[in-house]
Design a protein around this motif. Structure first.
Motif, PDB file in Angstrom:
ATOM      1  N   PRO A  18      -8.086   1.601   4.437  1.00  0.00           N
ATOM      2  CA  PRO A  18      -8.306   0.157   4.363  1.00  0.00           C
ATOM      3  C   PRO A  18      -7.020  -0.664   4.281  1.00  0.00           C
ATOM      4  O   PRO A  18      -6.060  -0.273   3.632  1.00  0.00           O
ATOM      5  CB  PRO A  18      -9.127  -0.015   3.082  1.00  0.00           C
ATOM      6  N   ARG A  26       0.967  -7.669   6.213  1.00  0.00           N
ATOM      7  CA  ARG A  26       0.529  -7.503   4.835  1.00  0.00           C
ATOM      8  C   ARG A  26       1.728  -7.171   3.936  1.00  0.00           C
ATOM      9  O   ARG A  26       2.445  -6.184   4.199  1.00  0.00           O
ATOM     10  CB  ARG A  26      -0.450  -6.323   4.847  1.00  0.00           C
ATOM     11  N   ASN A  83      -3.325   8.501   5.829  1.00  0.00           N
ATOM     12  CA  ASN A  83      -2.904   7.520   4.830  1.00  0.00           C
ATOM     13  C   ASN A  83      -4.203   6.918   4.288  1.00  0.00           C
ATOM     14  O   ASN A  83      -4.790   6.028   4.906  1.00  0.00           O
ATOM     15  CB  ASN A  83      -2.026   6.428   5.448  1.00  0.00           C
ATOM     16  N   ALA A  85      -4.661   4.977   1.965  1.00  0.00           N
ATOM     17  CA  ALA A  85      -4.452   3.630   1.415  1.00  0.00           C
ATOM     18  C   ALA A  85      -5.084   3.531   0.023  1.00  0.00           C
ATOM     19  O   ALA A  85      -4.927   4.451  -0.779  1.00  0.00           O
ATOM     20  CB  ALA A  85      -4.935   2.571   2.398  1.00  0.00           C
ATOM     21  N   ALA A  86      -5.820   2.467  -0.258  1.00  0.00           N
ATOM     22  CA  ALA A  86      -6.356   2.295  -1.618  1.00  0.00           C
ATOM     23  C   ALA A  86      -7.318   3.415  -2.010  1.00  0.00           C
ATOM     24  O   ALA A  86      -7.461   3.732  -3.205  1.00  0.00           O
ATOM     25  CB  ALA A  86      -7.045   0.941  -1.728  1.00  0.00           C
ATOM     26  N   HIS A 109       2.050   7.941   2.675  1.00  0.00           N
ATOM     27  CA  HIS A 109       2.090   6.544   2.217  1.00  0.00           C
ATOM     28  C   HIS A 109       3.355   5.893   2.728  1.00  0.00           C
ATOM     29  O   HIS A 109       4.438   6.508   2.677  1.00  0.00           O
ATOM     30  CB  HIS A 109       2.044   6.465   0.690  1.00  0.00           C
ATOM     31  N   SER A 111       4.751   3.146   1.398  1.00  0.00           N
ATOM     32  CA  SER A 111       5.549   2.769   0.225  1.00  0.00           C
ATOM     33  C   SER A 111       5.709   3.976  -0.702  1.00  0.00           C
ATOM     34  O   SER A 111       4.981   4.964  -0.586  1.00  0.00           O
ATOM     35  CB  SER A 111       4.859   1.629  -0.521  1.00  0.00           C
ATOM     36  N   VAL A 113       4.688   5.151  -3.753  1.00  0.00           N
ATOM     37  CA  VAL A 113       3.650   4.817  -4.730  1.00  0.00           C
ATOM     38  C   VAL A 113       4.098   5.106  -6.168  1.00  0.00           C
ATOM     39  O   VAL A 113       3.606   4.489  -7.116  1.00  0.00           O
ATOM     40  CB  VAL A 113       2.327   5.565  -4.419  1.00  0.00           C
TER      41      VAL A 113
HETATM   42  O1  LIG Z   1      -3.031   0.381   0.906  1.00  0.00           O
HETATM   43  C1  LIG Z   1      -2.154   1.059   0.375  1.00  0.00           C
HETATM   44  C2  LIG Z   1      -1.087   1.632   1.190  1.00  0.00           C
HETATM   45  C3  LIG Z   1      -0.422   2.888   0.654  1.00  0.00           C
HETATM   46  O2  LIG Z   1      -1.211   4.026   0.965  1.00  0.00           O
HETATM   47  C4  LIG Z   1       0.920   3.047   1.393  1.00  0.00           C
HETATM   48  O3  LIG Z   1       0.891   3.350   2.581  1.00  0.00           O
HETATM   49  O4  LIG Z   1       1.985   2.837   0.799  1.00  0.00           O
HETATM   50  C5  LIG Z   1      -0.241   2.825  -0.872  1.00  0.00           C
HETATM   51  C6  LIG Z   1      -1.574   2.527  -1.567  1.00  0.00           C
HETATM   52  O5  LIG Z   1      -1.392   2.480  -2.971  1.00  0.00           O
HETATM   53  C7  LIG Z   1      -2.101   1.193  -1.114  1.00  0.00           C
HETATM   54  O6  LIG Z   1      -3.365   0.933  -1.696  1.00  0.00           O
END
Ligand SMILES: O=C1C[C@@](O)(C(=O)O)C[C@@H](O)[C@@H]1O
Length: 160
Positions: A18, A26, A83, A85-86, A109, A111, A113
């Motif tokens: 997501p 974003r 990935n 994501a959340a 990911h 970023s 995390v």
């Molecule tokens: O949506 C994302 C992107 C993410 O997976 C990343 O690619 O860094 C890191 C997740 O914590 C976040 O919710």
């Protein structure tokens, strides 16, 4: 089918969870300015150079991702790069789907995390992933694909 020893004919599925459809716009200070389309275009070019088949999928819906992972089982997918994501931090359903199809996967990911909010430090995938990539920006997709295509050991595929 015998375990493949070369990347020739390897089939990889790249899944984005997501809000990654918003990549590039974003929170650019965290995720950068490269769009998801840029990432996918580069990944397809790289897959062609590596001689692997690459399928891609993005959804904001947990169940759609579960369905896509289940579909991979009947498509001869050798490796999944995901990935989540959340959903990384919440989804038992996606974890169970990955374990259910028994396809090795890389968790990715954009970023780092681990330098972010404490609740982002936990992943429902990290203890089952072959590898976890984070904090490399969108270059992480290139690294993950290279690893999945060249270095990942494959499991014997279930033929059903
Ligand atoms: O949506 C994302 C992107 C993410 O997976 C990343 O690619 O860094 C890191 C997740 O914590 C976040 O919710």
């Amino acid at each position: 089918m015998a375990q493949s020893t070369s990347q020739e004919g390897r089939s990889i599925l790249l899944i984005n969870g997501p809000n990654l459809n918003l990549l590039g716009t974003r929170e650019p200070e965290i995720y950068g300015s490269t769009t998801l389309q840029d990432v996918l275009d580069l990944a397809q070019k790289q897959a062609a150079e590596l001689g692997v088949k690459l399928q891609t999928f993005q959804s904001n819906w947990e169940g759609a991702i579960v369905d896509r992972i289940q579909e991979a089982r009947t498509q001869g997918v050798d490796a999944i790069v995901i990935n989540p994501a959340a959903f990384t931090h919440t989804s038992v359903a996606i974890r169970d789907a990955l374990l259910g199809v028994d396809i090795p996967f890389v968790e990715l990911h954009v970023s780092n995390v681990h330098t972010r909010e404490p609740w982002r430090h936990h992943s429902y995938f990290q203890d089952k992933a072959v590898a976890v990539i984070c904090g490399m920006g969108t270059y992480g997709y290139t690294a993950a694909l290279e690893f999945a295509a060249r270095h990942m050991k494959l499991k014997k595929k279930a033929l059903n």
